[in-house]
Design an enzyme around this catalytic site. Structure first.
Site, short mmCIF file in Angstrom:
data_model
loop_
_atom_site.label_atom_id
_atom_site.label_comp_id
_atom_site.label_asym_id
_atom_site.label_seq_id
_atom_site.Cartn_x
_atom_site.Cartn_y
_atom_site.Cartn_z
N CYS A 61 0.73 -1.16 0.14
CA CYS A 61 -0.05 -0.17 0.11
C CYS A 61 0.82 1.31 0.07
O CYS A 61 0.30 2.19 0.06
CB CYS A 61 -0.87 0.07 1.34
SG CYS A 61 0.06 -0.09 2.75
N LYS A 62 2.13 1.15 -0.08
CA LYS A 62 3.01 2.45 -0.02
C LYS A 62 2.86 3.27 -1.19
O LYS A 62 2.42 2.88 -2.23
CB LYS A 62 4.57 1.94 -0.11
CG LYS A 62 4.80 1.30 1.29
CD LYS A 62 6.41 0.72 1.11
CE LYS A 62 7.36 2.08 1.28
NZ LYS A 62 7.27 2.78 2.45
#
Length: 402
Positions: free
Chosen positions: A56-57
């Site tokens: 999810c970065k």
């Protein structure tokens, strides 16, 4: 049976009954066994994460633009406030911030991180989250952590009974990992959130000789990696066992047993501290390091290379991968980009620049102390502070331990 065990079993039984009648609830993966895993219950915790693990970065190039103004402010503050201090101040773009203190030659070294569930076992998820936070300290060669805070988001999708069983297990895993690291959790923040999140803050006070500034790689160094790649591939493949349309994409290259073994190998790897790896960096005169996490092997190698004082570049020839996960990644096309170095990892190993003559001894020493291999995966050559993986890297199949 102790009172605590009885209460835990009653709570879990109540949660099981509620989950059995709730089609939106998480499901237990296997029967409750307090002896086998210290009251651990394996829920489908990953159902609470629409974004899994560290995938999810924010993309690396986007993040660079977002922190530009912060970097400018930071640089100005550095000039204004710390001109009288000989210790360098380190921050934006590296694994930890290192801040010189007002008190005689000491530094504050600090990092923070959090992510979403990526395994079904709440206790192991807590251990992985703590190991992942501490890994940033270890990447700087810091082996002692003075304090930890826990950051916890309780999912609004959880029923009260699910919350009362799952969250204490996550917290226990986080706490136990902190104790293994020789530190303790003294506070933090807990919120209600659409997604379940877990992370924390790690802080230490140290002298300059206790950390290694990651900017001293020289031509002729070699690159060592202390954990195998493929953790995200393994946890995704494990989730696909219950999703026929996805399982059909990979079932010709891997068996269900292979996937389960890879999944447990990944959990074991992600929950293992990089503390011994950090300690040995001092013994074998490491010139710099970073931990391999959400930007993948190549992303973190590129970031480390960009911060070198010397005009060098990193070339990666070998990719140690959890057994069968390279085949799974290939079967999925460009989904993971594992062999291209872009597959996210969670609580991955340290990527270390070591003198060529020290690297083999480092790998032998860490295997002797931990029982796990490390690998020489590349070289440092003259260049313009970039990193690349060769066109046809050698994939090293890392076997699963029984």
């Amino acid at each position: 049976m102790s009172y605590q065990t009885s209460v835990a079993q009653d709570s879990l039984a109540a949660a099981q009954l509620e989950m059995a009648g709730n089609p939106n609830s998480i499901a237990l993966r296997r029967p409750f066994d307090p002896v086998a895993h210290d009251l651990e219950a394996s829920f489908r915790l990953t159902r609470f994460a629409d974004l899994k693990g560290r995938s999810c970065k924010v993309p690396q190039d986007v993040l660079g633009k977002l922190v530009e103004s912060l970097q400018q402010d930071y640089s100005q503050a550095d000039q204004d406030q710390f001109m009288h201090v000989a210790i360098p101040r380190i921050g934006i773009g590296l694994d930890c911030s290192v801040t010189p203190l007002r008190h005689g030659g000491l530094c504050l070294v600090q990092t923070t991180d959090f992510f979403y569930p990526l395994v079904d076992d709440p206790y192991m998820m807590g251990k992985i989250a703590c190991a992942n936070v501490l890994s940033d300290l270890y990447a700087m060669g810091v082996t002692e952590c003075d304090n930890m805070l826990m950051l916890l988001g309780v999912s609004t999708k959880m029923t009260e009974k699910e919350r009362d069983v799952v969250i204490p297990l996550i917290m226990r895993g986080f706490k136990d990992s902190a104790l293994e690291a020789g530190t303790s959790v003294t506070g933090g923040q807990t919120v209600i959130n659409p997604w379940c999140t877990i992370g924390g803050v790690a802080t230490t006070i140290c002298q300059p000789n206790e950390y290694i500034v990651p900017d001293n790689a020289v031509m002729g160094d070699v690159l060592v990696l202390t954990k195998p790649l493929g953790t995200q591939v393994a946890v995704n493949a494990h989730q696909w066992l219950d999703q026929p349309e996805r399982w059909n994409r990979i079932k010709l290259v891997v068996s269900e047993e292979d996937v389960r073994k890879a999944y447990h190998r990944a959990m074991d790897s992600m929950s293992r501290l990089n503390r011994i790896a950090a300690r040995l960096m001092h013994k074998y005169n490491a010139h710099g390091s970073t931990d391999v996490t959400g930007f993948g092997l190549l992303g973190h190698a590129q970031n480390l290379a960009s911060h070198q004082k010397n005009e060098v570049s990193f070339v990666i020839h070998n990719l140690p991968v959890i057994a069968k996960m390279a085949a799974v990644a290939k079967a999925c096309g460009n989904m993971f980009q594992l062999l291209q170095g872009h597959a996210p990892e969670t609580s991955g190993g340290l990527l270390i620049c070591l003198p060529r003559e020290q690297a083999a001894a480092y790998c032998k020493d860490i295997e002797k102390q931990e029982g796990y291999q490390a690998w020489i995966i590349g070289i440092v050559e003259k260049g313009n502070r970039t990193a690349r993986i060769i066109d046809k890297p050698r994939v090293i199949e890392v076997p699963v331990k029984d």
